[in-house]
Design an enzyme around this catalytic site. Structure first.
Site, PDB file in Angstrom:
ATOM      1  N   GLU A 188       0.822  -1.219   0.000  1.00 43.38           N
ATOM      2  CA  GLU A 188       0.000   0.000   0.000  1.00 43.38           C
ATOM      3  C   GLU A 188       0.850   1.260   0.000  1.00 43.38           C
ATOM      4  OE1 GLU A 188      -2.375  -0.538   3.487  1.00 43.38           O
ATOM      5  OE2 GLU A 188      -3.692  -2.033   2.551  1.00 43.38           O
ATOM      6  N   GLU A 324      -5.825  -7.686  -1.369  1.00 44.96           N
ATOM      7  CA  GLU A 324      -6.314  -7.914  -0.012  1.00 44.96           C
ATOM      8  C   GLU A 324      -7.786  -7.540   0.041  1.00 44.96           C
ATOM      9  OE1 GLU A 324      -4.116  -5.904   3.030  1.00 44.96           O
ATOM     10  OE2 GLU A 324      -2.169  -6.403   2.176  1.00 44.96           O
TER      11      GLU A 324
END
Length: 593
Positions: A188, A324
């Site tokens: 991320e 995810e």
């Protein structure tokens, strides 16, 4: 689902859901990115394992297992991986922290520890042997990506040098591995965490100096460096499928026109990665008792529309991986209310659009030490969604997958309730509702966070007082935490006063907060709040929003000029903020003077 939509999807993805025979044919000629992602099926993460690190303390161990078990997971065994494959998963995403020695990196040495590299290789080999496609990434890694936002050019240059050097080592070590091994450039961090404080890795004082445009430009530059570095490593890397991290892996920010996919010397071999935990107040809550409710028609429709946005990339030929996702279970492994519906609806979207979703798991869903799912319903669900084309003709298989997914998505919406609330406020385009958005400091309690008024998004036991606004005047909104499992809000992570349809119906109105009561006592704000809007529809007054790093140009106040204003007027360091049983905000709302 409209017939024309299904036809377009079927046409675009006609070779994307491949039975074994056609998978072999595609492998011989080289599958496209869309075909390849379909073949990846449904995935799972080996979470809290190889990405576990103690970098915040600058600690280094020569034993890789010290990291592998640091965050509570067992040492990974071939038996565990075979069990996960048998449970219905076709892809294993392996998050990795490569820069385990912070001291060396701060001195300019980004050599990956040989013992750690060997341990990663062993797990990759075991996963491939078990029949997985494998995604290998760099995952937070102690936060060293903040070096990209340093206030010194030397540190910024070292960040790029280290990033390229890291991927050159990984690509060279795995150069002989075939297409079943996918490299993912980061987690991320790309864009969103270039300003993360990483003083552990360098001596200078980190500053949030990058503008949003600069972060986007740097994200594109780093992603391009990833592709160029891997391709230059030779071997199978010449045509390996590469997974490009979206901007912070956020769907909306990745779909922004400022985000650009990198150029590639290999044709049709790039994939794009985003994450999906929406809404976080449901997915990320500590356990089932603190999660907001989920499962209304609006909830399902919001998920479907959000995931459909990634068609922007499939339309350009890029495969989409949701690296995810999940409504995460609590420490006791108990699933949240409607967790099966949440995951089923997500997986149906993946079937419809041809995405590969990788469940985030740290032995909450599939308990590795037990070699079994913790919940029977979830076990049955993932068994159904395994990639299992059988021997039916390719065209029929694709048509069935897409058509069935579209039909079941519509059925789920038709069956869902409109609301979970009794005496709910009827919402129309002419309704103006004020409410107090809230996320507690430990994320255990929340209420309707975001610019869309969602009263169902409320923690169990939390009593709310919203206000329907009919004319200029004084109104009060409030929250009562005494009925929640914890009985109080432990500090605040985010809070704002929201007024739905305020900007649409009264764009020249503003808010003046008259009184804030915490636990029944008057509370003095630490600054002057202001009225603004993020989406041009909802009027907002931030009470605690530390993500606002620059005051908006449209900031306004009801009286006088907007000076000495702040988005964090609740002082998180005040003792009273650490234990909030009740909070109420009384305000004036009228046309700006």
């Amino acid at each position: 689902m409209k017939t024309v939509t299904l036809f377009l999807l079927l046409t675009a993805l006609i070779f994307s859901c491949m039975p074994t025979a056609w998978a072999e044919e595609a492998a011989a000629k080289g599958p496209t990115a869309l075909e390849f992602v379909r073949m990846m099926g449904s995935g799972i993460n080996l979470g809290n394992t190889l990405e576990a690190c103690d970098a915040n303390k600058g600690r280094f161990s020569e034993n890789p297992s010290d990291y592998e078990t640091l965050w509570g997971q067992p040492v990974t065994s071939p038996e565990m991986l075979r069990g996960m494959k048998s449970a219905g998963f076709d892809t294993l995403r392996i998050p990795v922290a490569w820069m385990t020695n912070a001291t060396r990196l701060s001195e300019g040495d980004y050599t990956i520890d040989s013992a750690y590299m060997e341990r990663v290789r062993q797990i990759v080999d075991d996963a491939l042997e078990a029949g997985f496609y494998v995604i290998l990434n760099d995952h937070w890694d102690g936060g060293w990506y903040g070096m990209f936002g340093s206030d010194t050019q030397e540190t910024r240059d070292l960040a790029m040098e280290a990033y390229k050097g890291m991927w050159a080592q990984i690509a060279q070590r795995f150069a002989a591995y075939d297409d079943r091994l996918i490299f993912e450039g980061a987690n991320e961090e790309i864009g969103a965490r270039f300003d993360e404080d990483s003083r552990l890795y360098c001596d200078d004082s980190m500053k949030h100096i990058l503008s949003d445009n600069e972060r986007y430009a740097l994200a594109n530059q780093v992603n391009q460096a990833f592709v160029d570095t891997v391709r230059a490593a030779g071997g199978e890397n010449d045509s390996r499928f590469l997974l490009i991290p979206g901007y912070g892996t956020d769907i909306a920010r990745t779909c922004d026109s400022r985000f650009k996919m990198p150029r590639d010397t290999a044709q049709d071999r790039l994939l794009i990665s985003v994450h999906f935990y929406d809404p976080w107040s449901y997915c990320g809550a500590a356990n089932y008792a603190t999660a907001t409710k989920w499962g209304t028609k609006k909830d399902l429709d919001t998920m479907n529309k959000t995931l459909s946005r990634m068609q922007k990339f499939t339309a350009q030929g890029y495969g989409v991986v949701i690296g995810e996702y999940g409504a995460l279970p609590g420490p006791d492994g108990r699933m949240k209310d409607n967790a099966k519906l949440y995951h089923e609806n997500f997986l149906l979207n993946c079937d419809l659009y041809g995405y590969c979703g990788c469940l985030w798991d740290t032995s909450g869903f599939y308990v590795r030490k037990n070699l079994a799912f913790s919940d029977e319903e979830m076990e049955k669900l993932y068994d159904v969604f395994r990639f299992d084309p059988q021997d039916e003709p390719l065209e029929e298989y694709v048509a069935n997958v897409v058509s069935d997914a579209g039909e079941w998505l519509q059925i789920r919406i038709d069956e869902a309730p409109d609301t979970f609330l009794e005496n709910a406020i009827e919402i129309t385009d002419d309704t103006i509702v004020a409410w107090l958005m809230w996320s507690s400091g430990d994320w255990a309690q929340s209420y309707s966070v975001g610019d869309t008024y969602t009263p169902d998004a409320v923690s169990p036991g939390l009593k709310v007082t919203d206000a329907v606004i009919t004319e200029p005047g004084q109104y009060t909104v409030a929250l009562d935490f005494t009925g929640t499992e914890k009985g109080y809000s432990s500090s605040v992570a985010f809070s704002a006063l929201g007024i739905m349809n305020g900007e649409t119906l009264h764009p020249d109105w503003a808010v003046h907060i008259q009184e804030v009561l915490i636990n029944g006592e008057p509370y003095k704000l630490s600054g002057r709040p202001y009225t603004t809007s993020d989406d041009g529809k909802c009027t907002r007054v931030n009470l605690f929003n530390e993500w606002v790093t620059a005051l908006p140009a449209d900031a306004r106040v009801l009286y006088g000029p907007p000076i000495s204003i702040s988005p964090t007027v609740l002082n998180r360091n005040d003792d009273v903020i650490s234990h909030i049983e009740t909070i109420s905000v009384t305000f004036l709302y009228e046309k700006k003077k």
